[in-house]
Design a protein around this motif. Structure first.
Motif, PDB file in Angstrom:
ATOM      1  N   ILE A   1      -0.598  11.409   7.560  1.00 40.09           N
ATOM      2  CA  ILE A   1       0.516  10.860   8.349  1.00 40.09           C
ATOM      3  C   ILE A   1       1.795  11.636   8.089  1.00 40.09           C
ATOM      4  N   ALA A   2       1.910  12.273   6.905  1.00 44.02           N
ATOM      5  CA  ALA A   2       3.089  13.094   6.629  1.00 44.02           C
ATOM      6  C   ALA A   2       3.184  14.267   7.586  1.00 44.02           C
ATOM      7  N   GLN A   3       2.048  14.774   8.038  1.00 46.35           N
ATOM      8  CA  GLN A   3       2.082  15.878   8.992  1.00 46.35           C
ATOM      9  C   GLN A   3       2.720  15.441  10.302  1.00 46.35           C
ATOM     10  N   ASP A   4       2.366  14.261  10.812  1.00 40.04           N
ATOM     11  CA  ASP A   4       3.002  13.758  12.031  1.00 40.04           C
ATOM     12  C   ASP A   4       4.494  13.522  11.807  1.00 40.04           C
ATOM     13  N   VAL A   5       4.852  13.031  10.625  1.00 41.87           N
ATOM     14  CA  VAL A   5       6.262  12.735  10.338  1.00 41.87           C
ATOM     15  C   VAL A   5       7.089  14.007  10.366  1.00 41.87           C
ATOM     16  N   TYR A   6       6.610  15.056   9.714  1.00 38.99           N
ATOM     17  CA  TYR A   6       7.407  16.271   9.614  1.00 38.99           C
ATOM     18  C   TYR A   6       7.258  17.183  10.829  1.00 38.99           C
ATOM     19  N   VAL A   7       6.231  16.989  11.625  1.00 42.19           N
ATOM     20  CA  VAL A   7       6.095  17.758  12.862  1.00 42.19           C
ATOM     21  C   VAL A   7       6.776  17.037  14.014  1.00 42.19           C
ATOM     22  N   ALA A   8       6.454  15.761  14.215  1.00 36.53           N
ATOM     23  CA  ALA A   8       6.930  15.026  15.381  1.00 36.53           C
ATOM     24  C   ALA A   8       8.083  14.082  15.085  1.00 36.53           C
ATOM     25  N   GLY A   9       8.399  13.841  13.820  1.00 34.83           N
ATOM     26  CA  GLY A   9       9.488  12.933  13.492  1.00 34.83           C
ATOM     27  C   GLY A   9       9.043  11.537  13.151  1.00 34.83           C
ATOM     28  N   SER A  10       7.814  11.174  13.470  1.00 35.50           N
ATOM     29  CA  SER A  10       7.310   9.837  13.141  1.00 35.50           C
ATOM     30  C   SER A  10       5.790   9.848  13.185  1.00 35.50           C
ATOM     31  N   GLY A  11       5.206   8.889  12.494  1.00 35.52           N
ATOM     32  CA  GLY A  11       3.763   8.705  12.497  1.00 35.52           C
ATOM     33  C   GLY A  11       3.435   7.228  12.485  1.00 35.52           C
ATOM     34  N   ASN A  12       2.350   6.851  13.130  1.00 39.05           N
ATOM     35  CA  ASN A  12       1.997   5.436  13.287  1.00 39.05           C
ATOM     36  C   ASN A  12       0.749   5.091  12.478  1.00 39.05           C
ATOM     37  N   ARG A  13       0.767   3.876  11.934  1.00 42.20           N
ATOM     38  CA  ARG A  13      -0.354   3.379  11.140  1.00 42.20           C
ATOM     39  C   ARG A  13      -0.557   1.907  11.457  1.00 42.20           C
ATOM     40  N   ILE A  14      -1.803   1.448  11.396  1.00 45.81           N
ATOM     41  CA  ILE A  14      -2.118   0.043  11.609  1.00 45.81           C
ATOM     42  C   ILE A  14      -2.997  -0.449  10.460  1.00 45.81           C
ATOM     43  N   VAL A  15      -2.759  -1.679  10.026  1.00 46.56           N
ATOM     44  CA  VAL A  15      -3.539  -2.317   8.964  1.00 46.56           C
ATOM     45  C   VAL A  15      -4.171  -3.564   9.555  1.00 46.56           C
ATOM     46  N   LEU A  16      -5.502  -3.635   9.536  1.00 47.87           N
ATOM     47  CA  LEU A  16      -6.227  -4.747  10.135  1.00 47.87           C
ATOM     48  C   LEU A  16      -7.196  -5.351   9.125  1.00 47.87           C
ATOM     49  N   PRO A  17      -7.471  -6.659   9.222  1.00 49.16           N
ATOM     50  CA  PRO A  17      -8.479  -7.269   8.348  1.00 49.16           C
ATOM     51  C   PRO A  17      -9.857  -6.686   8.647  1.00 49.16           C
ATOM     52  N   LYS A  18     -10.707  -6.682   7.641  1.00 46.84           N
ATOM     53  CA  LYS A  18     -12.079  -6.225   7.869  1.00 46.84           C
ATOM     54  C   LYS A  18     -12.762  -7.156   8.858  1.00 46.84           C
ATOM     55  N   PRO A  19     -13.570  -6.616   9.764  1.00 51.28           N
ATOM     56  CA  PRO A  19     -14.260  -7.471  10.748  1.00 51.28           C
ATOM     57  C   PRO A  19     -15.179  -8.478  10.064  1.00 51.28           C
ATOM     58  N   LEU A  20     -15.333  -9.597  10.713  1.00 54.63           N
ATOM     59  CA  LEU A  20     -16.231 -10.626  10.182  1.00 54.63           C
ATOM     60  C   LEU A  20     -17.672 -10.131  10.203  1.00 54.63           C
ATOM     61  N   GLY A  21     -18.435 -10.577   9.223  1.00 52.27           N
ATOM     62  CA  GLY A  21     -19.842 -10.209   9.158  1.00 52.27           C
ATOM     63  C   GLY A  21     -20.133  -8.967   8.351  1.00 52.27           C
ATOM     64  N   ILE A  22     -19.087  -8.307   7.809  1.00 53.71           N
ATOM     65  CA  ILE A  22     -19.295  -7.123   6.986  1.00 53.71           C
ATOM     66  C   ILE A  22     -19.366  -7.542   5.522  1.00 53.71           C
ATOM     67  N   ASP A  23     -20.418  -7.125   4.840  1.00 55.66           N
ATOM     68  CA  ASP A  23     -20.587  -7.444   3.425  1.00 55.66           C
ATOM     69  C   ASP A  23     -19.867  -6.407   2.573  1.00 55.66           C
ATOM     70  N   TYR A  24     -19.074  -6.874   1.642  1.00 59.02           N
ATOM     71  CA  TYR A  24     -18.386  -5.986   0.710  1.00 59.02           C
ATOM     72  C   TYR A  24     -18.002  -6.782  -0.529  1.00 59.02           C
ATOM     73  N   ASP A  25     -17.765  -6.062  -1.616  1.00 59.98           N
ATOM     74  CA  ASP A  25     -17.396  -6.670  -2.887  1.00 59.98           C
ATOM     75  C   ASP A  25     -15.878  -6.787  -2.948  1.00 59.98           C
TER      76      ASP A  25
END
Length: 522
Positions: A140-164
């Motif tokens: 994302i630093a590449q987008d920031v220093y090339v284009a001036g900004s970078g976008n990111r999204i944080v989402l919960p893990k989908p239901l039904g996925i097994d993980y510890d």
């Protein structure tokens, strides 16, 4: 300046001056599918303008700069004369330095002030490692220093996925392509973040009738729209609402990374300077070639092609003067640049370009008069690089904190997650850059703070001695506990055998006494 049209390369239309911040006159509490649909054509037009800028700047970063438009002047046939094009790649070098300088070492989290959140931070750091956040920060630093900004999204893990849950994060972090994502803000005085959008191609079988999916997330709902278009892009005035789904995050899951208010990267700030540098280098090569291939001028002597060919083969020629008043002579017609003046201008342009964006020059020697501590930072632009980096950190930390708010919201709603008593404001965000300058001064300051009973993690944050105060403080506390445990065991052992030392001393005296008696007798 050897260009066919002097304004073709350096005209204003070739350069960019920051990105458009998309704003609409609504608040987040008045959002719904109808309001979004009404403003969607405007939003998509502004986004398309930013995408056009990004594509241009990304090409410059890759090396496809304006210098490739250079043409030789007064030459109709390009094959008659060499047209050297030298692209030195300074934007690429600057962006790569910034990525490594800011994110070469991973961003670490620790406790802010005197808050007791060490266990929660340990879990968050473990989750970030499971999400490969360090590599995603570099991306994302590449987008920031090339284009001036970078976008990111944080989402919960989908239901039904097994993980510890003890090792794996209950959320997923995604860096979004700049061309396929945008964030919209309110135009009122709060400038609050309203929602973000992700564009995905879902049907491209017919190039003249391409269907795009637009997913929009605000603080409560996820909206799905379909947008029409063709192979070159989507139509601004098209947008069909499909459905919306309630999400439980509680805030908009989009985060924008940026380093200034106008969303300007470092490529566009130095693009015209780099064009001038590339032009000087390219024309210098042309001048060298022209000098090597200089035109031979013969005075008062006739010479045909055959004679010229013999001159080229033999490397010499014979001239006969028939009229003494008009002596025969031969000279090369040259137009050689003054290399000293050209190099002076070249170095001045390069120096200004690197200084503008806070990047030290690799070939600059230290001129500060010293070689340790702060003196080293003063040479080669390192002091300015550190100042600019500290300024960048302020806004980058804001983005990190926004992301932590989303992460904590998701974790707090997971029934098995142990993170439940921490806020984003409790976390100190640490950029690990240069930590070994003025080492003795920092150690002395740390010793004084520890003697004042300042918590170890807080003291490490204050002096800036290490890049990860949280982990170092934990290891420090573990060593202190081990030392205290050893002392306690020795004390308990001594208390359980109070006469052991006295008995041992008496036994030693008895063993040594016969030796002493023998010595006295002798």
């Amino acid at each position: 300046m050897e260009t066919k049209n002097e304004t073709s390369m350096f005209k204003k239309g070739n350069y960019r001056f920051g990105r458009i911040v998309i704003r609409i006159p609504v608040s987040k509490y008045s959002l719904n599918e109808n309001v979004i649909s009404a403003y969607l054509p405007y939003i998509m037009r502004m986004h398309a303008s930013n995408v056009a800028d990004y594509m241009h700047l990304d090409m410059v970063y890759r090396g496809n700069s304006n210098i490739w438009q250079k043409e030789r002047q007064f030459v109709d046939d390009a094959s008659e004369k060499m047209n050297a094009i030298v692209e030195e790649g300074h934007p690429f070098s600057m962006v790569e330095f910034k990525k490594g300088y800011m994110y070469g070492d991973d961003v670490k989290y620790s406790c802010a002030d005197d808050t007791m959140c060490t266990d929660d931070i340990t879990i968050i750091n473990r989750y970030m490692k499971s999400q490969n956040k360090s590599s995603k920060n570099v991306e994302i630093a590449q987008d920031v220093y090339v284009a001036g900004s970078g976008n990111r999204i944080v989402l919960p893990k989908p239901l039904g996925i097994d993980y510890d849950i003890s090792r794996d994060a209950p959320f997923d972090i995604y860096n979004l392509e700049y061309c396929n994502s945008f964030i919209v803000y309110s135009s009122n005085f709060t400038k609050e973040k309203l929602f973000g959008g992700i564009i995905t191609t879902i049907d491209s079988t017919d190039p003249n009738n391409v269907i795009y999916q637009l997913m929009i997330y605000d603080h409560m709902w996820a909206y799905e729209f379909y947008i029409g278009g063709n192979a070159t892009g989507f139509y601004f005035d098209s947008g069909h609402f499909v459905k919306k789904i309630r999400h439980y995050i509680g805030i908009c899951p989009f985060v924008e990374w940026r380093i200034n208010k106008v969303r300007m990267g470092i490529v566009e700030r130095v693009e015209s300077l780099c064009d001038a540098v590339n032009t000087i280098s390219s024309n210098s090569v042309d001048n060298v070639v022209d000098f090597v291939n200089s035109i031979l001028v013969v005075y008062n002597q006739n010479i045909d092609k055959k004679a010229k060919k013999e001159v080229d083969q033999n490397g010499a020629m014979s001239l006969n003067t028939i009229d003494p008043s008009r002596p025969a002579d031969a000279k090369y017609l040259t137009n050689l640049l003054n290399n000293a003046d050209v190099n002076t201008k070249y170095e001045a342009l390069v120096k200004v370009a690197y200084a503008l964006v806070g990047v030290p020059q690799a070939n600059t020697q230290t001129t500060s008069g010293g070689d340790t501590g702060e003196a080293r930072l003063l040479g080669g632009g390192w002091a300015r690089a550190d100042i600019v980096a500290k300024q960048d950190e302020i806004l980058l930390k804001d983005s990190e904190r926004e992301m932590l708010e989303i992460v904590i919201n998701i974790c707090s709603k997971h029934p098995q997650c142990e993170i439940n008593d921490i806020y984003a404001s409790d976390i100190e965000i640490n950029f690990s850059r240069t930590k070994n300058d003025n080492l003795l001064v920092k150690v002395q300051a740390l010793t004084q703070l520890i003697q004042m009973n300042v918590p170890k993690e807080v003291a490490l944050n204050i002096v800036g001695l290490v890049g990860d105060p949280h982990e170092v403080a934990h290891a420090w506390e573990d060593e202190v506990k081990k030392a205290q445990q050893r002392s306690l065991e020795m004390m308990q052992q001594k208390q359980s055998n109070p006469n052991k030392d006295d008995k041992q001393n008496n036994q030693d005296d008895l063993e040594n006494k016969p030796k002493q008696d023998e010595k006295d007798t002798s």
